[in-house]
Scaffold this motif. Structure first.
Motif, mmCIF file in Angstrom:
data_model
loop_
_atom_site.group_PDB
_atom_site.id
_atom_site.type_symbol
_atom_site.label_atom_id
_atom_site.label_comp_id
_atom_site.label_asym_id
_atom_site.label_seq_id
_atom_site.Cartn_x
_atom_site.Cartn_y
_atom_site.Cartn_z
ATOM 1 N N VAL A 254 19.394 -20.131 -8.468
ATOM 2 C CA VAL A 254 18.703 -21.807 -8.778
ATOM 3 C C VAL A 254 18.586 -22.176 -7.289
ATOM 4 C CG1 VAL A 254 18.902 -23.632 -9.812
ATOM 5 C CG2 VAL A 254 18.841 -21.225 -11.439
ATOM 6 N N SER A 255 20.257 -22.171 -6.948
ATOM 7 C CA SER A 255 20.448 -22.745 -5.949
ATOM 8 C C SER A 255 21.637 -21.793 -5.034
ATOM 9 C CB SER A 255 21.223 -23.599 -6.265
ATOM 10 O OG SER A 255 21.472 -24.933 -4.879
ATOM 11 N N GLY A 256 20.808 -21.625 -3.512
ATOM 12 C CA GLY A 256 21.744 -21.276 -2.589
ATOM 13 C C GLY A 256 21.886 -19.108 -3.139
ATOM 14 N N ARG A 257 22.506 -18.288 -2.090
ATOM 15 C CA ARG A 257 22.108 -17.025 -2.077
ATOM 16 C C ARG A 257 23.177 -16.361 -2.446
ATOM 17 N NH1 ARG A 257 20.323 -18.626 3.275
ATOM 18 N NH2 ARG A 257 18.776 -18.291 3.996
ATOM 19 N N VAL A 258 22.618 -15.238 -3.190
ATOM 20 C CA VAL A 258 23.802 -14.419 -4.096
ATOM 21 C C VAL A 258 23.626 -12.914 -3.764
ATOM 22 C CG1 VAL A 258 25.025 -13.929 -6.074
ATOM 23 C CG2 VAL A 258 24.421 -15.706 -5.676
ATOM 24 N N ASP A 259 24.825 -11.988 -3.331
ATOM 25 C CA ASP A 259 24.321 -10.943 -3.469
ATOM 26 C C ASP A 259 23.977 -9.975 -3.685
ATOM 27 O OD1 ASP A 259 23.665 -8.351 -1.227
ATOM 28 O OD2 ASP A 259 26.065 -8.280 -1.484
ATOM 29 N N ALA A 260 23.278 -9.304 -5.050
ATOM 30 C CA ALA A 260 23.470 -9.582 -5.832
ATOM 31 C C ALA A 260 22.557 -7.549 -6.387
ATOM 32 C CB ALA A 260 22.597 -10.087 -7.033
ATOM 33 N N PRO A 261 23.311 -6.495 -5.777
ATOM 34 C CA PRO A 261 22.955 -5.357 -5.869
ATOM 35 C C PRO A 261 23.171 -4.807 -6.952
ATOM 36 C CG PRO A 261 25.138 -4.914 -5.019
ATOM 37 C CD PRO A 261 24.557 -6.418 -5.208
ATOM 38 N N GLY A 262 22.344 -3.926 -7.327
ATOM 39 C CA GLY A 262 21.672 -3.234 -9.315
ATOM 40 C C GLY A 262 21.022 -4.136 -9.743
ATOM 41 N N TYR A 263 20.532 -5.180 -9.864
ATOM 42 C CA TYR A 263 18.994 -5.974 -10.153
ATOM 43 C C TYR A 263 17.886 -4.984 -9.654
ATOM 44 C CZ TYR A 263 21.917 -8.972 -12.581
ATOM 45 O OH TYR A 263 23.118 -9.603 -13.277
ATOM 46 N N GLY A 273 19.852 -24.502 -0.911
ATOM 47 C CA GLY A 273 20.592 -25.261 -2.374
ATOM 48 C C GLY A 273 19.683 -26.833 -2.412
ATOM 49 N N ASP A 274 18.535 -26.273 -2.221
ATOM 50 C CA ASP A 274 16.921 -28.131 -1.904
ATOM 51 C C ASP A 274 16.905 -28.027 -3.323
ATOM 52 O OD1 ASP A 274 15.493 -29.749 -2.511
ATOM 53 O OD2 ASP A 274 15.118 -30.177 -0.220
ATOM 54 N N LEU A 275 17.530 -29.379 -4.262
ATOM 55 C CA LEU A 275 17.583 -29.221 -6.381
ATOM 56 C C LEU A 275 16.095 -29.070 -5.906
ATOM 57 C CD1 LEU A 275 20.300 -29.605 -7.612
ATOM 58 C CD2 LEU A 275 19.658 -27.926 -7.356
ATOM 59 N N ARG A 276 15.567 -30.006 -4.714
ATOM 60 C CA ARG A 276 14.059 -29.860 -5.310
ATOM 61 C C ARG A 276 12.909 -29.291 -5.270
ATOM 62 N NH1 ARG A 276 13.676 -34.729 -0.202
ATOM 63 N NH2 ARG A 276 15.051 -33.452 -0.082
ATOM 64 N N ILE A 277 13.323 -27.992 -4.192
ATOM 65 C CA ILE A 277 12.351 -26.781 -4.172
ATOM 66 C C ILE A 277 12.811 -25.608 -5.050
ATOM 67 C CG2 ILE A 277 12.334 -24.893 -2.666
ATOM 68 C CD1 ILE A 277 12.628 -26.767 0.073
ATOM 69 N N ALA A 278 13.922 -26.252 -5.811
ATOM 70 C CA ALA A 278 14.356 -25.522 -7.033
ATOM 71 C C ALA A 278 13.940 -25.395 -7.921
ATOM 72 C CB ALA A 278 15.968 -25.122 -6.946
#
Ligand code: TXA
Ligand code: MG
Length: 324
Positions: A254-263, A273-278
């Motif tokens: 939802v907010s920010g960046r997450v490093d997530a290999p495997g998906y 991290g702008d909730l209006r954009i999310a």
């Protein structure tokens, strides 16, 4: 019915045509700043019944009535309490629905038999132009089949309801992307929030109000916005605290960046991290991930603060419950 006519909100001719259709009892999907609505003349019980039928919505779930201006609301709903008028001055046009005593002109089918009716003046200029063109207030739930994701583009409306309604007015992507906040006036300085939405509790408190939480999670469909599983994807959706990189799964952040290999796929709704954009990207991204037909959609939610409260509300209702 052979299929909905596509009309363009930026064309005066098309707006006039949509207005004529609505005045004649048709069911027309219209853009608003929150989500697309499935509109009908709120004063015509037969037209309103067609909205329930097209959505396959249970008739005990009340609809919101949309007006072109606050003045039009007070003219039809003279018993609205003073706090309703104060809220309107601060938040209309915009994503706030206020419950006021139902006038005779609004038939009981709209409110599912309740004596309060939800009213709002939408922020999207095309929505107000359409209401003015129809010459009547418009009853409109979100323009999706019952229980499905709310549509934030005309294409999404077509996908779910294109063969079941008269027309779709394309007014572009919805800028808020989450439904309106629904409030009941308790007394001169207190509101009860029945559904969190585009106006956060913090904004209500900022004008000196006490906010009571009226959000209930029901297992049985008394009010779909309150259903335990609603706003649902076909793909099972899980709320997770951290990525576990499952093969065959998608990750929605939802907010920010997450490093997530495997998906298989990772979507960040607002890397900044702008909730209006999310919020604006939420439903359209869920639709896209759902269409990929992966095994699951894992979601890393945000804090339930500000607009985040409405985002978390929608995601929890879309999530599969893994208890028991
Ligand atoms: O942003 C929105 O509110 C969108 C756009 C189209 O305006 N509309 C929308 O409508 O989300 P709908 O029908 O999908 O959700 C309306 C919610 C429901 O949960 C309903 O139970 C609640 O508002 N509601 C409406 N009228 C009510 C009433 N008289 N009493 C209690 N709850 C009410
Ligand atoms: Mg809805």
């Amino acid at each position: 019915m052979t299929g909905a006519v596509l009309l363009d909100a930026s064309s005066a001719t098309d707006l006039e045509r949509a207005g004529r259709l609505l005045a004649g009892g048709a069911v027309v999907a219209i853009p608003t700043e929150t989500v697309y609505g499935l509109a009908a003349d709120a004063t015509n019980p037969i037209a309103v019944a067609r909205v329930f039928e097209a959505k396959r919505r249970p008739s005990f779930d009340p609809l919101i009535v949309h007006f072109a201006s606050a003045g039009d609301v007070w003219a039809m709903c003279p018993l609205a309490p003073p706090l309703a008028r104060r809220l309107a001055e601060r938040f209309w046009p915009g994503p706030l629905t206020i419950l006021v005593p139902r006038p005779e002109a609004i038939p009981l089918v709209v409110t599912a038999g309740l004596e309060l009716v939800g009213v709002r003046v939408p922020g999207h200029p095309a929505a107000r132009a359409l209401i003015a063109s129809a010459g009547v207030p418009l009853a409109a739930p979100s323009a999706n089949l019952f229980g499905a994701l709310s549509p934030t583009t005309a294409a999404a409306v077509f996908e779910g309801l294109g063969s079941r309604i008269d027309a779709v007015v394309d007014g572009g992507a919805c800028t808020v992307g989450l439904e309106s906040t629904v409030v009941r006036v308790v007394d001169d300085s207190t509101v009860e929030v029945l559904r969190p939405g585009g106006v956060p509790n913090e904004a209500l408190r900022a004008i000196g109000l006490d906010v009571v939480d009226g959000v209930r999670v029901l297992e049985r469909p008394l009010a779909p916005g309150q259903l335990a599983r609603h706003y649902a994807t076909h793909t099972p959706l899980r709320l997770v605290a951290a990525p576990d990189g499952r093969r065959g799964a998608a990750l929605l952040v939802v907010s920010g960046r997450v490093d997530a290999p495997g998906y298989e796929r990772v979507v960040e709704l607002s890397p900044e991290g702008d909730l209006r954009i999310a919020a604006a990207n939420l439903f359209i991204s869920l639709r896209a991930l759902d269409a990929a037909r992966l095994d699951t959609i894992d979601v890393i939610a945000c804090e339930p603060v500000g607009l985040g409260a409405a985002i978390v509300d929608r995601l929890s209702r879309a999530a599969v419950r893994e208890e028991l």
